[in-house]
Structure formats: structure tokens, C-alpha cells
Design a protein around this motif. Structure first.
Motif, PDB file in Angstrom:
ATOM      1  N   PRO A  38       0.925  -1.399  -0.101  1.00 37.45           N
ATOM      2  CA  PRO A  38      -0.165   0.009  -0.051  1.00 37.45           C
ATOM      3  C   PRO A  38       0.887   1.332  -0.027  1.00 37.45           C
ATOM      4  O   PRO A  38       2.185   1.300   0.600  1.00 37.45           O
ATOM      5  CB  PRO A  38      -0.568  -0.152   1.286  1.00 37.45           C
ATOM      6  CG  PRO A  38      -0.779  -1.565   1.724  1.00 37.45           C
ATOM      7  CD  PRO A  38       0.422  -2.149   0.962  1.00 37.45           C
ATOM      8  N   GLY A  39       0.391   2.461  -0.772  1.00 41.85           N
ATOM      9  CA  GLY A  39       1.135   3.629  -0.874  1.00 41.85           C
ATOM     10  C   GLY A  39       2.158   3.631  -1.858  1.00 41.85           C
ATOM     11  O   GLY A  39       2.834   4.499  -2.036  1.00 41.85           O
ATOM     12  N   ALA A  40       2.191   2.765  -2.779  1.00 43.82           N
ATOM     13  CA  ALA A  40       3.117   2.722  -3.839  1.00 43.82           C
ATOM     14  C   ALA A  40       2.721   3.867  -4.810  1.00 43.82           C
ATOM     15  O   ALA A  40       1.393   4.041  -5.038  1.00 43.82           O
ATOM     16  CB  ALA A  40       3.060   1.528  -4.746  1.00 43.82           C
ATOM     17  N   GLN A  41       3.471   4.808  -5.260  1.00 39.70           N
ATOM     18  CA  GLN A  41       3.101   5.903  -6.046  1.00 39.70           C
ATOM     19  C   GLN A  41       2.900   5.529  -7.472  1.00 39.70           C
ATOM     20  O   GLN A  41       2.164   6.248  -8.233  1.00 39.70           O
ATOM     21  CB  GLN A  41       4.155   6.757  -5.874  1.00 39.70           C
ATOM     22  CG  GLN A  41       4.231   7.610  -4.515  1.00 39.70           C
ATOM     23  CD  GLN A  41       5.020   8.482  -3.825  1.00 39.70           C
ATOM     24  OE1 GLN A  41       6.358   7.879  -3.710  1.00 39.70           O
ATOM     25  NE2 GLN A  41       5.066   9.700  -4.094  1.00 39.70           N
ATOM     26  N   GLY A  92       8.253   3.742  -5.697  1.00 34.66           N
ATOM     27  CA  GLY A  92       7.620   4.632  -4.539  1.00 34.66           C
ATOM     28  C   GLY A  92       8.354   4.377  -3.368  1.00 34.66           C
ATOM     29  O   GLY A  92       9.285   3.467  -3.193  1.00 34.66           O
ATOM     30  N   ASP A  93       8.050   5.185  -2.022  1.00 34.12           N
ATOM     31  CA  ASP A  93       8.356   4.828  -1.110  1.00 34.12           C
ATOM     32  C   ASP A  93       7.522   5.473   0.294  1.00 34.12           C
ATOM     33  O   ASP A  93       7.280   6.749   0.142  1.00 34.12           O
ATOM     34  CB  ASP A  93       9.945   5.607  -0.722  1.00 34.12           C
ATOM     35  CG  ASP A  93      10.669   5.503   0.503  1.00 34.12           C
ATOM     36  OD1 ASP A  93       9.891   4.968   1.466  1.00 34.12           O
ATOM     37  OD2 ASP A  93      11.727   5.826   0.674  1.00 34.12           O
ATOM     38  N   SER A  96       8.066   8.673   2.027  1.00 35.63           N
ATOM     39  CA  SER A  96       8.384   9.881   1.706  1.00 35.63           C
ATOM     40  C   SER A  96       7.639   9.930   0.308  1.00 35.63           C
ATOM     41  O   SER A  96       6.989   9.092  -0.157  1.00 35.63           O
ATOM     42  CB  SER A  96       9.874  10.179   1.427  1.00 35.63           C
ATOM     43  OG  SER A  96      10.198   9.413   0.330  1.00 35.63           O
ATOM     44  N   ASP A  97       7.876  10.999  -0.614  1.00 35.34           N
ATOM     45  CA  ASP A  97       7.269  11.343  -1.822  1.00 35.34           C
ATOM     46  C   ASP A  97       8.489  10.890  -2.939  1.00 35.34           C
ATOM     47  O   ASP A  97       8.036  11.395  -4.125  1.00 35.34           O
ATOM     48  CB  ASP A  97       6.699  12.604  -2.120  1.00 35.34           C
ATOM     49  CG  ASP A  97       7.620  13.892  -1.869  1.00 35.34           C
ATOM     50  OD1 ASP A  97       8.566  13.620  -1.620  1.00 35.34           O
ATOM     51  OD2 ASP A  97       7.188  14.818  -2.220  1.00 35.34           O
ATOM     52  N   SER A  98       9.490  10.281  -2.837  1.00 30.14           N
ATOM     53  CA  SER A  98      10.345   9.912  -3.707  1.00 30.14           C
ATOM     54  C   SER A  98      10.100   8.796  -4.516  1.00 30.14           C
ATOM     55  O   SER A  98       9.005   8.164  -4.057  1.00 30.14           O
ATOM     56  CB  SER A  98      12.000   9.724  -3.009  1.00 30.14           C
ATOM     57  OG  SER A  98      11.786   8.756  -2.216  1.00 30.14           O
ATOM     58  N   LEU A  99      10.742   8.293  -5.253  1.00 34.49           N
ATOM     59  CA  LEU A  99      10.399   7.047  -5.927  1.00 34.49           C
ATOM     60  C   LEU A  99      11.591   6.086  -5.846  1.00 34.49           C
ATOM     61  O   LEU A  99      11.996   5.488  -6.964  1.00 34.49           O
ATOM     62  CB  LEU A  99      10.265   7.312  -7.614  1.00 34.49           C
ATOM     63  CG  LEU A  99       8.883   8.154  -7.831  1.00 34.49           C
ATOM     64  CD1 LEU A  99       8.535   8.595  -9.101  1.00 34.49           C
ATOM     65  CD2 LEU A  99       7.602   7.219  -7.240  1.00 34.49           C
ATOM     66  N   ARG A 100      12.493   6.211  -4.712  1.00 31.29           N
ATOM     67  CA  ARG A 100      13.822   5.481  -4.690  1.00 31.29           C
ATOM     68  C   ARG A 100      13.774   4.142  -4.600  1.00 31.29           C
ATOM     69  O   ARG A 100      14.526   3.131  -4.843  1.00 31.29           O
ATOM     70  CB  ARG A 100      14.566   6.130  -3.531  1.00 31.29           C
ATOM     71  CG  ARG A 100      14.060   5.779  -2.080  1.00 31.29           C
ATOM     72  CD  ARG A 100      14.548   6.625  -1.142  1.00 31.29           C
ATOM     73  NE  ARG A 100      14.031   6.589   0.175  1.00 31.29           N
ATOM     74  CZ  ARG A 100      14.544   7.142   1.196  1.00 31.29           C
ATOM     75  NH1 ARG A 100      15.559   7.965   1.147  1.00 31.29           N
ATOM     76  NH2 ARG A 100      13.928   6.960   2.422  1.00 31.29           N
ATOM     77  N   GLU A 101      12.436   3.516  -4.088  1.00 30.48           N
ATOM     78  CA  GLU A 101      12.169   2.006  -4.094  1.00 30.48           C
ATOM     79  C   GLU A 101      11.493   1.661  -5.322  1.00 30.48           C
ATOM     80  O   GLU A 101      10.469   2.256  -5.829  1.00 30.48           O
ATOM     81  CB  GLU A 101      11.487   1.701  -2.834  1.00 30.48           C
ATOM     82  CG  GLU A 101      12.140   2.233  -1.660  1.00 30.48           C
ATOM     83  CD  GLU A 101      13.446   1.527  -1.359  1.00 30.48           C
ATOM     84  OE1 GLU A 101      13.729   0.605  -1.920  1.00 30.48           O
ATOM     85  OE2 GLU A 101      14.069   2.152  -0.500  1.00 30.48           O
ATOM     86  N   VAL A 202      -1.415   3.333 -12.619  1.00 32.45           N
ATOM     87  CA  VAL A 202      -1.899   4.151 -11.766  1.00 32.45           C
ATOM     88  C   VAL A 202      -0.803   4.961 -10.967  1.00 32.45           C
ATOM     89  O   VAL A 202       0.337   4.595 -10.556  1.00 32.45           O
ATOM     90  CB  VAL A 202      -2.505   3.332 -10.675  1.00 32.45           C
ATOM     91  CG1 VAL A 202      -3.128   4.183  -9.241  1.00 32.45           C
ATOM     92  CG2 VAL A 202      -3.954   2.702 -11.028  1.00 32.45           C
ATOM     93  N   LEU A 203      -0.816   6.139 -10.971  1.00 32.77           N
ATOM     94  CA  LEU A 203       0.210   7.563 -10.571  1.00 32.77           C
ATOM     95  C   LEU A 203      -0.636   8.090  -9.488  1.00 32.77           C
ATOM     96  O   LEU A 203      -1.624   8.784  -9.608  1.00 32.77           O
ATOM     97  CB  LEU A 203       0.456   8.207 -11.789  1.00 32.77           C
ATOM     98  CG  LEU A 203       1.468   9.362 -11.132  1.00 32.77           C
ATOM     99  CD1 LEU A 203       2.809   8.932 -10.785  1.00 32.77           C
ATOM    100  CD2 LEU A 203       1.649  10.279 -12.541  1.00 32.77           C
ATOM    101  N   ALA A 204      -0.108   7.768  -8.026  1.00 34.77           N
ATOM    102  CA  ALA A 204      -0.888   8.327  -7.104  1.00 34.77           C
ATOM    103  C   ALA A 204       0.188   9.730  -6.397  1.00 34.77           C
ATOM    104  O   ALA A 204       1.338   9.524  -6.394  1.00 34.77           O
ATOM    105  CB  ALA A 204      -0.869   7.359  -5.897  1.00 34.77           C
ATOM    106  N   GLY A 205      -0.526  10.746  -6.242  1.00 32.76           N
ATOM    107  CA  GLY A 205       0.015  11.934  -5.519  1.00 32.76           C
ATOM    108  C   GLY A 205       0.996  12.557  -6.613  1.00 32.76           C
ATOM    109  O   GLY A 205       0.999  12.454  -7.943  1.00 32.76           O
TER     110      GLY A 205
END
Length: 250
Positions: A38-41, A92-93, A96-101, A202-205
Motif C-alpha cells: 500500500p502507498g506505492a506511487q 515509490g517509498d 516519503s514522496d520519492s521514487l527511490r524504491e 496508476v500514478l498517485a500523488g
């Protein structure tokens, strides 16, 4: 609901659909979706080819997702018997709002022994995580300088393959072992897809990735503005026509 023709853009990946037995387009694989934290961006996926004359497909993803895909093909190349049904890309991560993971999730049929034998040539070895054997994959020579993460590769029960940053793969294995169901928020968004969609996203945030905004701006400036406002954006793609939906994040 709106439709438009998708054109080439940075981080919109165009490639022939995977070599696999011909199938009809199907809904996203529930087994793979259950592994997505959950929370993947960014969550994007595609199915194996449909019958005859299938055009190239395309997905919105980060550079690291593309590296994961290329390395998956390289590391699994010795498995001549592999079959690919569906692929899901995650970035996502949750902190935070980064995409490092980032990670690549693939359903199908895989020869773990052959793939691990190939992967250990560029790895630090094999480790066990809660009983699941994982290969630690060092950056391949072509990736160094652009993608420097040490990643884990895991084949689970011969029908699921994971490749991604260590925290991502650990979360996905944890969810597999706990028999988690798919995130209800993600599933609610995916109910809008048509059965015939070959690819979706799906792109969130509003992730801090300028390349994502640049890619959307090339498609339509309105799309780039939507993610700046923090909206959720969803694609469904069939025959190179993209239908998209947006919703406000509460």
C-alpha cells in the motif's frame, strides 16, 4: 472519461509485448497485485500478447523500472522454458514522496535453478529471507552510474519472479507469506479498467520525479498539472488508445 492517442515521451516505454503463448487480455493478476505494498506511487502493468497483429505497448514508469525490466531479460535469458503471463512495475517509498524504491513483479513459469545460476555470476550470493531464497544482484556493467542499487531477485514457487530494491522485495515477500490481499484502494481504481486493456498505470500523488511530469506534459499539459495538484491519475490502454481517469486525493 477522455481518450487520446499516445505519442512517444520520455519514460513512456514502448516495446513489443512479451513472447509468450497467445492469450486473451485479462484483468490484472490478483496474485501479483496482492504483493504490491500500500502507498506505492506508481503501479503499472501489462499482459502477455493477444492473438495476432498485436501492436507495441507502452507504460509510464521510472528509469529504474526500465533497468529492472532489462535486467530481468538478461538474468532470465538462460531459462528457455520461461513463460510470462503478466508484469507489474512498482515505484515509490511509503515514508516519503520519492521514487527511490522500485521492483518488477512477473507471473508465469520460471526455472529457479537456471535463473539463479545465471544471476549469481553478477551477485554477492544467495541469501534466505524467511525461507525464500534470494539472489543479491549487483548493478550490471551497463547500469553502473545510472542505477547503483543492489537488488534482490526471488523466484517464488516457480510462478512468481521478483526483482527490485531490497526493501521492496522484502515487503513483497512478507505480503506473500502473510497471504495479504491486494490493497483495497488500488483495487478500487483498477475496477475502471476494461477487460481488453493491454496495459495500465496508476500514478498517485505528486512524486518528486521531473521526468514523470515531463512525460505527462508531452502527452498533455493538463496531465502534468493534475499530478502537481496531488491528484491520482490512471491509464487504461487498448489498441494505442488511452483512456484516463483522475480523482482528488482526500
Amino acid at each position: 472519461m477522455r481518450q487520446f492517442q499516445v505519442r512517444n515521451a520520455f519514460l513512456i516505454l514502448f516495446f513489443p509485448l512479451f513472447t509468450a503463448p497467445a492469450t486473451l487480455a485479462v484483468r490484472p493478476d490478483q496474485n501479483l497485485l496482492s504483493l504490491v505494498p500500500p502507498g506505492a506511487q506508481i503501479v503499472a502493468g501489462m499482459s502477455a500478447p493477444t492473438l495476432g497483429g498485436q501492436p507495441d505497448s507502452f507504460l509510464l514508469m521510472t528509469h529504474n523500472n526500465i533497468v529492472d525490466l532489462e535486467d530481468f531479460f538478461a538474468l532470465s535469458g538462460t531459462d528457455g522454458s520461461k513463460i510470462i503471463h503478466q508484469v507489474i512495475f512498482v515505484a515509490g517509498d511509503g515514508r516519503s514522496d520519492s521514487l527511490r524504491e522500485h521492483s518488477l513483479l512477473v507471473s508465469g513459469q520460471f526455472d529457479q535453478v537456471r535463473i539463479y545460476r545465471s544471476a549469481t555470476g553478477g551477485s554477492t550470493g544467495i541469501t534466505s529471507y524467511h525461507g525464500i531464497m534470494c539472489v543479491a544482484v549487483q548493478p550490471l556493467a551497463r547500469d553502473r552510474g545510472a542505477a547503483n542499487d543492489v537488488r534482490w531477485l526471488a523466484v517464488i514457487e516457480s510462478n512468481v519472479l521478483l526483482l527490485g530494491t531490497i526493501p521492496s522485495v522484502q515487503q513483497e515477500i512478507d505480503r506473500h507469506l502473510a497471504r495479504n490481499v491486494a490493497d483495497p484502494s488500488l483495487m478500487r481504481k483498477l475496477t475502471r479498467l476494461r477487460r481488453e486493456d493491454e496495459a495500465w498505470c496508476v500514478l498517485a500523488g505528486s512524486p518528486r520525479d521531473g521526468g514523470i511530469r515531463d512525460a505527462l506534459d508531452l502527452l498533455s499539459p493538463k496531465l502534468a498539472n493534475l499530478i502537481l495538484d496531488g491528484d491520482t491519475l490512471q491509464f487504461g490502454i487498448h489498441n494505442q488508445v488511452c483512456e484516463f481517469w483522475t480523482e482528488k486525493v482526500q
